[in-house]
Design a protein around this motif. Structure first.
Motif, PDB file in Angstrom:
ATOM      1  N   VAL A   1     -10.150  10.309  13.987  1.00 24.99           N
ATOM      2  CA  VAL A   1      -8.735  10.123  14.311  1.00 24.99           C
ATOM      3  C   VAL A   1      -7.894  11.255  13.760  1.00 24.99           C
ATOM      4  O   VAL A   1      -6.985  11.765  14.442  1.00 24.99           O
ATOM      5  N   SER A   2      -8.167  11.679  12.534  1.00 28.32           N
ATOM      6  CA  SER A   2      -7.335  12.710  11.896  1.00 28.32           C
ATOM      7  C   SER A   2      -7.602  14.111  12.434  1.00 28.32           C
ATOM      8  O   SER A   2      -6.716  14.962  12.405  1.00 28.32           O
TER       9      SER A   2
ATOM     10  N   ALA B   1      -8.924   5.891  19.287  1.00 26.59           N
ATOM     11  CA  ALA B   1      -9.996   5.115  18.664  1.00 26.59           C
ATOM     12  C   ALA B   1     -10.295   3.870  19.493  1.00 26.59           C
ATOM     13  O   ALA B   1     -11.448   3.439  19.597  1.00 26.59           O
TER      14      ALA B   1
ATOM     15  N   PRO C   1      -2.219   0.290  14.107  1.00 25.43           N
ATOM     16  CA  PRO C   1      -1.662   1.648  14.167  1.00 25.43           C
ATOM     17  C   PRO C   1      -1.470   2.145  15.595  1.00 25.43           C
ATOM     18  O   PRO C   1      -0.480   2.828  15.898  1.00 25.43           O
ATOM     19  N   ALA C   2      -2.424   1.803  16.480  1.00 23.63           N
ATOM     20  CA  ALA C   2      -2.323   2.272  17.863  1.00 23.63           C
ATOM     21  C   ALA C   2      -1.132   1.641  18.574  1.00 23.63           C
ATOM     22  O   ALA C   2      -0.358   2.328  19.245  1.00 23.63           O
TER      23      ALA C   2
ATOM     24  N   GLY D   1     -12.113   7.459  10.626  1.00 23.54           N
ATOM     25  CA  GLY D   1     -10.944   8.094  10.021  1.00 23.54           C
ATOM     26  C   GLY D   1     -10.944   9.590  10.245  1.00 23.54           C
ATOM     27  O   GLY D   1      -9.904  10.189  10.556  1.00 23.54           O
TER      28      GLY D   1
ATOM     29  N   HIS E   1      -3.795  10.366  16.679  1.00 22.20           N
ATOM     30  CA  HIS E   1      -3.432   9.369  17.693  1.00 22.20           C
ATOM     31  C   HIS E   1      -4.452   8.227  17.650  1.00 22.20           C
ATOM     32  O   HIS E   1      -5.544   8.325  18.221  1.00 22.20           O
ATOM     33  N   SER E   2      -4.071   7.127  17.019  1.00 23.54           N
ATOM     34  CA  SER E   2      -5.005   6.013  16.811  1.00 23.54           C
ATOM     35  C   SER E   2      -5.449   5.364  18.109  1.00 23.54           C
ATOM     36  O   SER E   2      -6.524   4.754  18.162  1.00 23.54           O
TER      37      SER E   2
ATOM     38  N   SER F   1     -13.716  -0.537  15.504  1.00 24.01           N
ATOM     39  CA  SER F   1     -12.635   0.399  15.828  1.00 24.01           C
ATOM     40  C   SER F   1     -11.389  -0.359  16.265  1.00 24.01           C
ATOM     41  O   SER F   1     -10.261   0.037  15.941  1.00 24.01           O
TER      42      SER F   1
ATOM     43  N   TYR G   1      -7.933  -0.134  14.056  1.00 23.04           N
ATOM     44  CA  TYR G   1      -6.904   0.744  14.623  1.00 23.04           C
ATOM     45  C   TYR G   1      -5.984   0.089  15.640  1.00 23.04           C
ATOM     46  O   TYR G   1      -5.105   0.764  16.192  1.00 23.04           O
TER      47      TYR G   1
END
Length: 210
Positions: free
Chosen positions: A168-169, A179, A34-35, A165, A175-176, A27, A31
């Protein structure tokens, strides 16, 4: 197949530790960029700011590897003093807190402190489970069971790739950073599972890889 069905008790107990550990790591690896880009840089994909966030994550990952290298010198001493199980619990907890702390960080430089915890956990992940496992294996089956043990690294990564995925979605509303929080919680859970592992051998195994 008979050996697989009759794997040592310690190995079965370590399977739980490895599952939550490597789910957490996967994780983070998926992520973290992106986070950081959305949570700290407020950047959208395919923008200069997003690329800058990715570069900073690369630096963060370098920091945790340097910390792992340095902490490896101290790990055998701690294992002898506190036991391997307690040392692994402490290290994984520090790593989990490091990942969870990303949620509360607004200054990118503070991420380096988070990576210190991750680096400490990384050192332990690459050595202590293998040390505990080796002490429980019959000498003529070490190679076989070490190969089987890698299943407990690959399977959680497959599970993470399959469901993160979706989580998260849907659950995390895109909001990554959540994760990473989930990964941190999983590392702490892995540490708690370590306390249930039967560890009768005090032989320390050097780092598998850094």
């Amino acid at each position: 197949m008979r050996d697989f069905q009759n794997m040592p008790k310690t190995m079965m107990q370590l399977a739980n530790v490895q599952f939550f550990t490597w789910f957490a790591l996967f994780s983070m690896w998926i992520y973290m960029t992106p986070a950081v880009s959305s949570h700290i840089y407020n950047a959208l994909p395919n923008t200069p700011e997003y690329n800058e966030a990715g570069d900073w994550v690369g630096i963060c990952f370098a920091v945790y590897n340097v910390v792992a290298f340095l902490f490896a010198l101290l790990l055998p001493v701690l294992s002898d003093k506190f036991s391997r199980k307690m040392t692994h619990l402490i290290c994984l907890t520090l790593g989990g807190l490091g990942l969870i702390s990303v949620f509360f960080i607004t200054d990118k430089n503070m991420l380096l402190l988070s990576m210190v915890g991750v680096g400490i956990a990384w050192t332990s992940i690459l050595s202590i489970p293998y040390a505990m496992l080796t002490g429980s294996l019959p000498t003529n089956k070490i190679g076989y069971y070490m190969g089987i043990f890698n299943f407990f690294i690959v399977i959680p990564q497959i599970v993470a790739a399959s469901i993160l995925g979706l989580l998260v979605s849907t659950l995390f509303k895109g909001h990554s950073v959540y994760a990473l929080v989930l990964g941190g919680v999983c590392l702490i859970i892995a540490g708690l599972f370590t306390l249930r592992v039967q560890d009768d051998d005090n032989v320390y195994l050097p780092l598998k890889n850094v």
